[in-house]
Design an enzyme around this catalytic site. Structure first.
Site, PDB file in Angstrom:
ATOM      1  N   GLY A 121       0.789  -1.233   0.000  1.00 55.41           N
ATOM      2  CA  GLY A 121       0.000   0.000   0.000  1.00 55.41           C
ATOM      3  C   GLY A 121       0.817   1.277   0.000  1.00 55.41           C
ATOM      4  O   GLY A 121       0.267   2.369   0.183  1.00 55.41           O
ATOM      5  N   GLY A 144       2.275   2.856  -2.515  1.00 54.50           N
ATOM      6  CA  GLY A 144       1.907   3.738  -3.642  1.00 54.50           C
ATOM      7  C   GLY A 144       0.579   4.423  -3.389  1.00 54.50           C
ATOM      8  O   GLY A 144       0.418   5.630  -3.640  1.00 54.50           O
ATOM      9  N   CYS A 145      -0.393   3.665  -2.872  1.00 54.60           N
ATOM     10  CA  CYS A 145      -1.719   4.230  -2.574  1.00 54.60           C
ATOM     11  C   CYS A 145      -1.588   5.337  -1.528  1.00 54.60           C
ATOM     12  O   CYS A 145      -2.157   6.420  -1.648  1.00 54.60           O
ATOM     13  CB  CYS A 145      -2.659   3.160  -2.031  1.00 54.60           C
ATOM     14  SG  CYS A 145      -2.861   1.744  -3.105  1.00 54.60           S
TER      15      CYS A 145
HETATM   16  N1  LIG Z   1      11.909   0.815   1.205  1.00 52.80           N
HETATM   17  C1  LIG Z   1      11.480   2.085   1.175  1.00 52.80           C
HETATM   18  N2  LIG Z   1      11.992   3.005   2.030  1.00 52.80           N
HETATM   19  C2  LIG Z   1      11.555   4.284   2.006  1.00 52.80           C
HETATM   20  N3  LIG Z   1      10.628   4.750   1.144  1.00 52.80           N
HETATM   21  C3  LIG Z   1      10.090   3.883   0.261  1.00 52.80           C
HETATM   22  C4  LIG Z   1      10.482   2.505   0.229  1.00 52.80           C
HETATM   23  N4  LIG Z   1       9.773   1.877  -0.755  1.00 52.80           N
HETATM   24  C5  LIG Z   1       8.975   2.817  -1.290  1.00 52.80           C
HETATM   25  N5  LIG Z   1       9.166   4.033  -0.706  1.00 52.80           N
HETATM   26  C6  LIG Z   1       8.443   5.275  -1.028  1.00 52.80           C
HETATM   27  O1  LIG Z   1       7.087   4.925  -1.116  1.00 52.80           O
HETATM   28  C7  LIG Z   1       6.457   5.584  -2.219  1.00 52.80           C
HETATM   29  C8  LIG Z   1       5.928   4.543  -3.207  1.00 52.80           C
HETATM   30  O2  LIG Z   1       7.004   4.042  -3.929  1.00 52.80           O
HETATM   31  P1  LIG Z   1       7.079   2.876  -4.996  1.00 52.80           P
HETATM   32  O3  LIG Z   1       7.506   1.629  -4.286  1.00 52.80           O
HETATM   33  O4  LIG Z   1       7.974   3.345  -6.081  1.00 52.80           O
HETATM   34  O5  LIG Z   1       5.604   2.754  -5.548  1.00 52.80           O
HETATM   35  P2  LIG Z   1       4.514   1.591  -5.517  1.00 52.80           P
HETATM   36  O6  LIG Z   1       4.178   1.357  -4.067  1.00 52.80           O
HETATM   37  O7  LIG Z   1       3.397   2.168  -6.306  1.00 52.80           O
HETATM   38  O8  LIG Z   1       5.142   0.394  -6.163  1.00 52.80           O
HETATM   39  C9  LIG Z   1       7.533   6.517  -2.789  1.00 52.80           C
HETATM   40  O9  LIG Z   1       7.436   7.796  -2.209  1.00 52.80           O
HETATM   41  C10 LIG Z   1       8.826   5.843  -2.387  1.00 52.80           C
HETATM   42  O10 LIG Z   1       9.869   6.775  -2.296  1.00 52.80           O
HETATM   43  C1  LIG Z   2      -7.384  -2.509  -4.032  1.00 52.74           C
HETATM   44  C2  LIG Z   2      -5.930  -2.285  -4.248  1.00 52.74           C
HETATM   45  N1  LIG Z   2      -5.502  -1.147  -4.836  1.00 52.74           N
HETATM   46  C3  LIG Z   2      -4.190  -0.933  -5.036  1.00 52.74           C
HETATM   47  C4  LIG Z   2      -3.246  -1.853  -4.647  1.00 52.74           C
HETATM   48  C5  LIG Z   2      -1.772  -1.620  -4.898  1.00 52.74           C
HETATM   49  O1  LIG Z   2      -1.069  -1.579  -3.705  1.00 52.74           O
HETATM   50  P1  LIG Z   2       0.511  -1.722  -3.601  1.00 52.74           P
HETATM   51  O2  LIG Z   2       0.983  -0.409  -3.056  1.00 52.74           O
HETATM   52  O3  LIG Z   2       0.725  -2.864  -2.659  1.00 52.74           O
HETATM   53  O4  LIG Z   2       1.078  -1.980  -4.963  1.00 52.74           O
HETATM   54  C6  LIG Z   2      -3.706  -3.033  -4.028  1.00 52.74           C
HETATM   55  N2  LIG Z   2      -2.835  -3.978  -3.609  1.00 52.74           N
HETATM   56  N3  LIG Z   2      -5.044  -3.224  -3.835  1.00 52.74           N
END
Ligand SMILES: Nc1ncnc2c1ncn2[C@@H]1O[C@H](COP(=O)(O)OP(=O)(O)O)[C@@H](O)[C@H]1O
Ligand SMILES: Cc1ncc(COP(=O)(O)O)c(N)n1
Length: 269
Positions: free
Chosen positions: A210, A212-213
């Site tokens: 979660g 990214g959300c």
């Molecule tokens: N291991 C981590 N430590 C610190 N910040 C993180 C870490 N992983 C993700 N983030 C931060 O969380 C947010 C979501 O990042 P990301 O992982 O690229 O997206 P998603 O969750 O959609 O895959 C960004 O602001 C990123 O910098």
């Molecule tokens: C309903 C819903 N919406 C979005 C995500 C993406 O989440 P994640 O940050 O784990 O990729 C998820 N796992 N479930």
């Protein structure tokens, strides 16, 4: 007292860490009144997605219209939209109500690998929704799918951001969580003229369900309150950083982040 409002149009995560649940918790922590239009129900926990049940398009449109014809909203976040029919219908509602502060998190695949967007819906995102967005917040794999650019370096990421801006997004944040080449993590913002680099320390944890959300919801809340995009991205990064750093250690797989942490740490300071 002004009450700022935000609407999330997204999927429900029964496990409470991502989707609608993450969005509402984040809005609440950032003092924004949260409203929802649910696109799909997922049976999900920290181990993965066990079922996806999209709602009928009519039901999604009615939820959005219920907000548009009564409460109104200061900003909108979109998350899991699942199909091209849903993307088209959501885009039409946004145009109908002339809503402007649209934050598009182009959710495609859950951390465990389950598809939260059908393959053929990628084109609908580009044709209908991205042109309406104030900010789009792809992670690196999502930016690759949307642009066709393979991202291996910061230059590749900048190229992808430019392409997404050409698709009509006013601002693009290509998040850096998936680039594990360094301990410093960079979320890149492009506003059509300049690049801005938001850096933080990578936290070593598997509890990133979660993220990214939560990042996009914090950004949406800050935009709803009238902040500019750069300040909103900084607060969103601070919010998710604290949420990851103070993880709750729940479940047996990729656990959720701690949506209380940012506000608690601010109160202590
Ligand atoms: N291991 C981590 N430590 C610190 N910040 C993180 C870490 N992983 C993700 N983030 C931060 O969380 C947010 C979501 O990042 P990301 O992982 O690229 O997206 P998603 O969750 O959609 O895959 C960004 O602001 C990123 O910098
Ligand atoms: C309903 C819903 N919406 C979005 C995500 C993406 O989440 P994640 O940050 O784990 O990729 C998820 N796992 N479930």
């Amino acid at each position: 007292m002004s009450v700022y409002k935000a609407l999330t149009i997204a999927g429900s995560d029964s496990g409470g860490g991502a989707g609608i649940q993450a969005d509402l918790k984040t809005f609440q922590e950032l003092d924004v009144f949260g409203m929802t239009a649910i696109t799909a129900v997922t049976a999900q926990n920290t181990l993965g997605v066990h079922g996806v049940y999209p709602l009928p398009v009519e039901g999604i449109v009615k939820q959005i219209a219920a907000i548009g014809t009564d409460l109104g909203t200061d900003a909108i976040k979109t998350g899991m939209l699942f199909s091209s029919e849903i993307i088209q219908a959501v885009s039409e509602q946004i145009k109908f109500f002339k809503w402007k502060n649209i934050i598009v998190d182009p959710v495609m695949i859950a951390k465990g690998g389950a598809a939260l967007l059908q393959d053929e819906a990628v084109q609908a995102l580009k044709s209908y929704l991205i042109p309406l967005s104030l900010v789009i917040t792809p992670n690196i794999p999502e930016a690759e799918v949307l642009t066709g650019i393979t991202i291996k370096s910061m230059d590749d990421r900048k190229e992808a951001a430019k392409r997404l801006h050409e698709f009509g997004a006013k601002n693009v944040v290509v998040k850096g969580g998936h680039d594990d080449s360094s301990d410093t993590l960079v979320d890149l913002l492009y506003d059509g003229a300049e690049f801005y680099y938001f850096t933080s320390n990578r936290i070593d944890t598997k509890n990133t369900h979660g993220t990214g959300c939560t990042f996009a919801a914090a950004l949406t809340a800050e935009i709803a309150k009238g902040n500019n995009v750069q300040d909103a991205v900084q607060t969103a990064q601070n919010f998710i950083h604290e949420a990851i750093k103070n993880d709750l250690k729940l479940g047996n797989g990729h656990g959720p982040t701690n949506h209380w942490a940012y506000k608690k740490q601010k109160v202590i300071l």
